[in-house]
Design a protein around this motif. Structure first.
Motif, short mmCIF file in Angstrom:
data_model
loop_
_atom_site.label_atom_id
_atom_site.label_comp_id
_atom_site.label_asym_id
_atom_site.label_seq_id
_atom_site.Cartn_x
_atom_site.Cartn_y
_atom_site.Cartn_z
N GLN A 105 0.98 -1.04 -0.24
CA GLN A 105 0.16 -0.08 0.28
C GLN A 105 0.63 1.72 -0.04
N GLU A 131 -5.83 2.62 -5.62
CA GLU A 131 -6.59 2.58 -4.36
C GLU A 131 -6.92 3.61 -3.22
N ASN A 132 -7.72 3.89 -2.04
CA ASN A 132 -7.41 5.15 -1.65
C ASN A 132 -7.19 5.48 -0.51
N LEU A 169 -4.72 6.87 2.23
CA LEU A 169 -4.45 7.53 3.92
C LEU A 169 -3.35 8.67 3.39
N SER A 216 -5.21 -0.26 5.45
CA SER A 216 -6.25 -0.33 5.07
C SER A 216 -6.97 -1.17 5.55
N GLU A 225 -10.16 -1.94 8.33
CA GLU A 225 -10.87 -2.71 7.28
C GLU A 225 -11.47 -3.88 8.41
#
Ligand SMILES: [Zn+2]
Length: 238
Positions: free
Chosen positions: A99, A136-137, A139, A230, A234
């Protein structure tokens, strides 16, 4: 009250306010608005490894090789500026399945800065991550963990989550001095849902890089599974 006493009282209030704001700005688990995550509650033995700064040409390959060897995912909070200088290194992190997160463009302390400055630091870095193909998202992690009013407000306004950490072995010189003490500190202090912060991208962090295999093996032996931040979020329970 004498004038001297009044002046003294006012000065004391000013000093206490500054000290309070300084402590607030560096808090790992509190900010005035928006979501700040330093650790999550989880019933499973999940844990996240996070690396700040970079990417760098010199150390990205060796860090990725160690993670691949142990089959462990990590979250890399990179600066936009270094992604811009070393886009191929950032792409390697992405291609290896890790990530990526936003660690600002130029790594300033984001307190006492204008909304326009903060917006540019964040948006330019997101754009750099999108430019290398990250979908992706994203952060956000504040440089030095510092924030006060404008940064949390901007992150909340734009729907971003801020992520700090609860395990930081490099903060204390007597822990940071050797790979062994770094690994011991992490393994002793780890809890389910912990977020570990390490710096592995610069020459000065040789001991942190050397500690990585021991940290990974030690935590695996304790039954931990490594996940990205992430995935950790979750899987949290309230
Ligand atoms: Zn940093």
């Amino acid at each position: 009250m004498s004038v001297v006493k009044k002046i003294f009282s006012v000065l004391l209030v000013i000093i206490l306010t500054i000290v309070g704001l300084w402590q607030l700005s560096g808090s790992r688990n509190y900010q005035i608005v928006g979501e700040l995550i330093s650790r999550v509650n989880t019933h499973e033995r999940l844990i996240a490894l996070t690396f700040d700064d970079g990417p760098t040409k010199k150390h990205t390959d060796s860090v990725l090789a160690m993670l691949a060897e142990h089959d462990v995912p990590a979250t890399f909070f990179v600066t936009g500026k270094e992604v811009d200088i070393f886009p191929d290194e950032a792409r390697k992190i992405l291609a290896a399945g890790h990530q990526l997160g936003n660690h600002s463009w130029s790594h300033p302390r984001m307190v006492l800065k204008s909304p326009a400055f903060i917006a540019e630091e964040i948006e330019k870095t997101d754009a750099a991550l999108r430019a290398i193909g990250y979908q992706e998202n994203i952060l956000f992690r504040p440089p030095y963990g510092k924030k006060l009013f404008v940064l949390p407000w901007y992150l909340q306004k734009t729907g971003r989550t801020s992520v700090t950490w609860d395990i930081e072995p490099e903060t204390w010189p007597d822990v940071a001095k050797s790979a062994q003490t770094i690994a011991e500190h992490v393994i002793e202090n780890a809890k389910p849902g912990s977020i570990i912060l390490l710096h592995v991208m610069y020459d000065s962090r040789e001991e942190s890089r050397k500690a990585l295999p021991s940290i990974i093996n030690g935590l695996k032996e304790q039954g931990y599974t490594f996940v990205t931040v992430s995935d950790l979020i979750e899987n949290r329970t309230q």
